[in-house]
Design a protein around this motif. Sequence first.
Motif, PDB file in Angstrom:
ATOM      1  N   GLY A  85       3.145  -7.889 -13.261  1.00  0.00           N
ATOM      2  CA  GLY A  85       1.609  -7.952 -13.691  1.00  0.00           C
ATOM      3  C   GLY A  85       0.638  -7.446 -12.924  1.00  0.00           C
ATOM      4  N   LEU A  86       0.856  -6.621 -11.938  1.00  0.00           N
ATOM      5  CA  LEU A  86      -0.246  -6.138 -11.282  1.00  0.00           C
ATOM      6  C   LEU A  86      -1.218  -5.152 -11.934  1.00  0.00           C
ATOM      7  CD1 LEU A  86       2.085  -4.829  -7.996  1.00  0.00           C
ATOM      8  CD2 LEU A  86       0.826  -7.140  -8.510  1.00  0.00           C
ATOM      9  N   MET A  87      -0.832  -4.536 -12.806  1.00  0.00           N
ATOM     10  CA  MET A  87      -1.653  -3.592 -13.471  1.00  0.00           C
ATOM     11  C   MET A  87      -2.642  -4.639 -14.202  1.00  0.00           C
ATOM     12  SD  MET A  87      -2.459  -2.493 -16.888  1.00  0.00           S
ATOM     13  CE  MET A  87      -0.930  -2.950 -18.074  1.00  0.00           C
ATOM     14  N   ALA A 137      -7.327   5.971 -14.669  1.00  0.00           N
ATOM     15  CA  ALA A 137      -5.949   6.213 -14.241  1.00  0.00           C
ATOM     16  C   ALA A 137      -5.562   5.149 -13.648  1.00  0.00           C
ATOM     17  CB  ALA A 137      -5.690   7.377 -13.201  1.00  0.00           C
ATOM     18  N   THR A 138      -4.326   4.718 -13.560  1.00  0.00           N
ATOM     19  CA  THR A 138      -3.855   3.600 -13.031  1.00  0.00           C
ATOM     20  C   THR A 138      -2.311   3.730 -12.809  1.00  0.00           C
ATOM     21  OG1 THR A 138      -3.504   1.034 -13.566  1.00  0.00           O
ATOM     22  CG2 THR A 138      -2.946   2.395 -15.314  1.00  0.00           C
ATOM     23  N   ALA A 139      -1.803   3.203 -11.859  1.00  0.00           N
ATOM     24  CA  ALA A 139      -0.378   3.464 -11.265  1.00  0.00           C
ATOM     25  C   ALA A 139      -0.035   2.352 -10.413  1.00  0.00           C
ATOM     26  CB  ALA A 139      -0.337   5.010 -10.662  1.00  0.00           C
ATOM     27  N   THR A 140       1.238   2.044 -10.765  1.00  0.00           N
ATOM     28  CA  THR A 140       2.175   1.066  -9.857  1.00  0.00           C
ATOM     29  C   THR A 140       3.287   1.437  -9.351  1.00  0.00           C
ATOM     30  OG1 THR A 140       1.099  -0.833 -11.215  1.00  0.00           O
ATOM     31  CG2 THR A 140       2.957  -1.329 -10.044  1.00  0.00           C
ATOM     32  N   LYS A 141       3.468   1.148  -8.200  1.00  0.00           N
ATOM     33  CA  LYS A 141       4.811   1.702  -7.475  1.00  0.00           C
ATOM     34  C   LYS A 141       6.095   1.352  -8.401  1.00  0.00           C
ATOM     35  CE  LYS A 141       4.495   2.407  -2.541  1.00  0.00           C
ATOM     36  NZ  LYS A 141       4.677   1.844  -1.494  1.00  0.00           N
ATOM     37  N   LEU A 142       6.873   2.378  -8.895  1.00  0.00           N
ATOM     38  CA  LEU A 142       8.011   1.846  -9.733  1.00  0.00           C
ATOM     39  C   LEU A 142       8.681   0.643  -9.294  1.00  0.00           C
ATOM     40  CD1 LEU A 142       9.243   3.034 -12.243  1.00  0.00           C
ATOM     41  CD2 LEU A 142      10.824   4.310 -10.836  1.00  0.00           C
ATOM     42  N   ARG A 161       9.910   8.277   0.072  1.00  0.00           N
ATOM     43  CA  ARG A 161       9.011   8.823   0.911  1.00  0.00           C
ATOM     44  C   ARG A 161       7.363   8.515   0.812  1.00  0.00           C
ATOM     45  NH1 ARG A 161      11.710  14.792  -0.116  1.00  0.00           N
ATOM     46  NH2 ARG A 161      13.875  14.121   0.672  1.00  0.00           N
ATOM     47  N   MET A 162       7.351   7.538   0.146  1.00  0.00           N
ATOM     48  CA  MET A 162       5.956   7.102  -0.182  1.00  0.00           C
ATOM     49  C   MET A 162       5.750   5.594   1.006  1.00  0.00           C
ATOM     50  SD  MET A 162       5.925   6.930  -4.300  1.00  0.00           S
ATOM     51  CE  MET A 162       4.142   6.829  -4.443  1.00  0.00           C
ATOM     52  N   ASP A 163       5.319   6.101   1.963  1.00  0.00           N
ATOM     53  CA  ASP A 163       5.251   5.014   3.267  1.00  0.00           C
ATOM     54  C   ASP A 163       3.792   4.753   3.461  1.00  0.00           C
ATOM     55  OD1 ASP A 163       5.902   3.522   5.211  1.00  0.00           O
ATOM     56  OD2 ASP A 163       6.384   5.163   6.784  1.00  0.00           O
ATOM     57  N   PHE A 164       3.422   3.806   2.409  1.00  0.00           N
ATOM     58  CA  PHE A 164       2.188   2.900   2.457  1.00  0.00           C
ATOM     59  C   PHE A 164       2.146   1.657   1.782  1.00  0.00           C
ATOM     60  CE2 PHE A 164       2.242   6.416  -0.800  1.00  0.00           C
ATOM     61  CZ  PHE A 164       2.087   5.772  -1.738  1.00  0.00           C
ATOM     62  N   PRO A 165       1.307   0.762   2.184  1.00  0.00           N
ATOM     63  CA  PRO A 165       1.288  -0.297   1.593  1.00  0.00           C
ATOM     64  C   PRO A 165       0.418  -0.665   0.151  1.00  0.00           C
ATOM     65  CG  PRO A 165      -0.732  -0.168   3.037  1.00  0.00           C
ATOM     66  CD  PRO A 165       0.124   0.980   3.255  1.00  0.00           C
ATOM     67  N   LEU A 166       0.108   0.366  -0.319  1.00  0.00           N
ATOM     68  CA  LEU A 166      -0.695   0.420  -1.468  1.00  0.00           C
ATOM     69  C   LEU A 166       0.408   0.152  -2.751  1.00  0.00           C
ATOM     70  CD1 LEU A 166      -3.216   0.830  -3.446  1.00  0.00           C
ATOM     71  CD2 LEU A 166      -2.881   3.002  -3.563  1.00  0.00           C
ATOM     72  N   LEU A 167       0.289  -0.863  -3.444  1.00  0.00           N
ATOM     73  CA  LEU A 167       1.224  -1.188  -4.455  1.00  0.00           C
ATOM     74  C   LEU A 167       0.731  -0.824  -6.065  1.00  0.00           C
ATOM     75  CD1 LEU A 167       2.286  -4.874  -3.321  1.00  0.00           C
ATOM     76  CD2 LEU A 167       3.251  -2.879  -2.784  1.00  0.00           C
ATOM     77  N   SER A 168      -0.437  -0.930  -6.228  1.00  0.00           N
ATOM     78  CA  SER A 168      -0.809  -0.680  -7.720  1.00  0.00           C
ATOM     79  C   SER A 168      -2.594  -0.022  -7.280  1.00  0.00           C
ATOM     80  CB  SER A 168      -0.911  -1.904  -8.368  1.00  0.00           C
ATOM     81  OG  SER A 168      -1.176  -1.534 -10.063  1.00  0.00           O
ATOM     82  N   VAL A 169      -2.908   0.729  -8.146  1.00  0.00           N
ATOM     83  CA  VAL A 169      -4.099   1.313  -8.230  1.00  0.00           C
ATOM     84  C   VAL A 169      -4.824   1.354  -9.298  1.00  0.00           C
ATOM     85  CG1 VAL A 169      -3.638   3.694  -8.255  1.00  0.00           C
ATOM     86  CG2 VAL A 169      -5.818   3.014  -7.129  1.00  0.00           C
ATOM     87  N   LEU A 199     -15.751   1.828  -7.364  1.00  0.00           N
ATOM     88  CA  LEU A 199     -15.623   1.136  -8.517  1.00  0.00           C
ATOM     89  C   LEU A 199     -13.953   1.130  -8.975  1.00  0.00           C
ATOM     90  CD1 LEU A 199     -18.334   2.827 -11.082  1.00  0.00           C
ATOM     91  CD2 LEU A 199     -18.459   0.417  -9.946  1.00  0.00           C
ATOM     92  N   SER A 200     -13.276   1.559  -7.959  1.00  0.00           N
ATOM     93  CA  SER A 200     -11.809   1.706  -8.075  1.00  0.00           C
ATOM     94  C   SER A 200     -11.290   0.527  -7.341  1.00  0.00           C
ATOM     95  CB  SER A 200     -11.051   2.976  -7.744  1.00  0.00           C
ATOM     96  OG  SER A 200     -11.516   4.100  -8.534  1.00  0.00           O
ATOM     97  N   LEU A 201     -10.160   0.102  -7.594  1.00  0.00           N
ATOM     98  CA  LEU A 201      -9.589  -1.188  -6.923  1.00  0.00           C
ATOM     99  C   LEU A 201      -8.078  -0.757  -6.811  1.00  0.00           C
ATOM    100  CD1 LEU A 201     -10.869  -4.183  -9.122  1.00  0.00           C
ATOM    101  CD2 LEU A 201     -11.658  -3.191  -6.825  1.00  0.00           C
ATOM    102  N   GLY A 202      -7.491  -1.490  -5.759  1.00  0.00           N
ATOM    103  CA  GLY A 202      -5.971  -1.576  -5.587  1.00  0.00           C
ATOM    104  C   GLY A 202      -5.557  -2.672  -4.909  1.00  0.00           C
ATOM    105  N   ILE A 203      -4.205  -2.978  -5.175  1.00  0.00           N
ATOM    106  CA  ILE A 203      -3.464  -4.011  -4.480  1.00  0.00           C
ATOM    107  C   ILE A 203      -2.720  -3.476  -3.276  1.00  0.00           C
ATOM    108  CG2 ILE A 203      -1.739  -5.688  -4.928  1.00  0.00           C
ATOM    109  CD1 ILE A 203      -2.820  -5.845  -7.919  1.00  0.00           C
ATOM    110  N   PHE A 204      -2.770  -4.166  -2.309  1.00  0.00           N
ATOM    111  CA  PHE A 204      -2.008  -3.675  -1.114  1.00  0.00           C
ATOM    112  C   PHE A 204      -1.121  -4.811  -0.500  1.00  0.00           C
ATOM    113  CE2 PHE A 204      -5.928  -1.109  -1.231  1.00  0.00           C
ATOM    114  CZ  PHE A 204      -5.493   0.006  -0.849  1.00  0.00           C
ATOM    115  N   ASP A 205      -0.076  -4.235  -0.138  1.00  0.00           N
ATOM    116  CA  ASP A 205       0.905  -5.405   0.645  1.00  0.00           C
ATOM    117  C   ASP A 205       0.573  -5.618   2.032  1.00  0.00           C
ATOM    118  OD1 ASP A 205       3.179  -6.931   1.830  1.00  0.00           O
ATOM    119  OD2 ASP A 205       4.597  -5.412   0.970  1.00  0.00           O
ATOM    120  N   THR A 206      -0.243  -6.907   2.503  1.00  0.00           N
ATOM    121  CA  THR A 206      -0.483  -7.030   3.616  1.00  0.00           C
ATOM    122  C   THR A 206       0.629  -7.228   4.688  1.00  0.00           C
ATOM    123  OG1 THR A 206      -0.874  -9.456   3.161  1.00  0.00           O
ATOM    124  CG2 THR A 206      -2.671  -7.997   2.746  1.00  0.00           C
TER     125      THR A 206
END
Length: 196
Positions: free
Chosen positions: A139-141, A128-133, A64-72, A24-31
């Motif tokens: 408007g991702l959240m 919980a929700t978080a967006t890379k700073l 040091r966060m090396d991943f494509p997840l932008l917001s969760v 039931l969780s969603l994320g936005i990824f930078d493709t």
Amino acid sequence: MTDRTYKVFAAMDHLVEHQIASGLSLGIFDTEYQYKRPESAAAGGKLWWDPTELSADGDELMARMDFPLLSVALAYDGFSPFDTSRIAPVAQALPDFAESLHALEARDGRDPAGWKPTGPRQVLMRNATATKLDEGGKGLMRHLAHRIMRQAAEDGFRGIQIEGYHDSVTAGWSNPPLPFRGRLCRASMRGLGGGG
């Protein structure tokens, strides 16, 4: 602050795993994300934090966060709660957070029978929700919140419960798009370090 960040991150394993496993969780990824290291690319993303390096500041931790997840946006079915025996490390790492949750529950004037689930697929718990700073303010959240509202309705949930600790989260969930409606159950968090 860095030490607390490491401790909170380590303590959140059960909370995050439970919500990811719920489906039931969603994320936005930078493709089009370009990995900084080949090891990160091979793993589909990697976090290069060293919990013994307490001198790292916020910018260094971000780098040091090396991943494509932008917001969760993490969520779970309210009828399938967390294993409370595995939440103790979170309360130890963030004692004010645990205290604020108890205060919100105590000050919530709603009748629990009106919103607590009695079976599966009734109340979606947004936890919980978080967006890379460096991705904030785009408007991702809000996009994730609206998508979760639509998905929850399609899945038959009758409501969503969320505790908002940041003004933008409270604003986004209090003013949803039609046909949804938000109800703010404000509880003063003065002295507890939280929003409400």
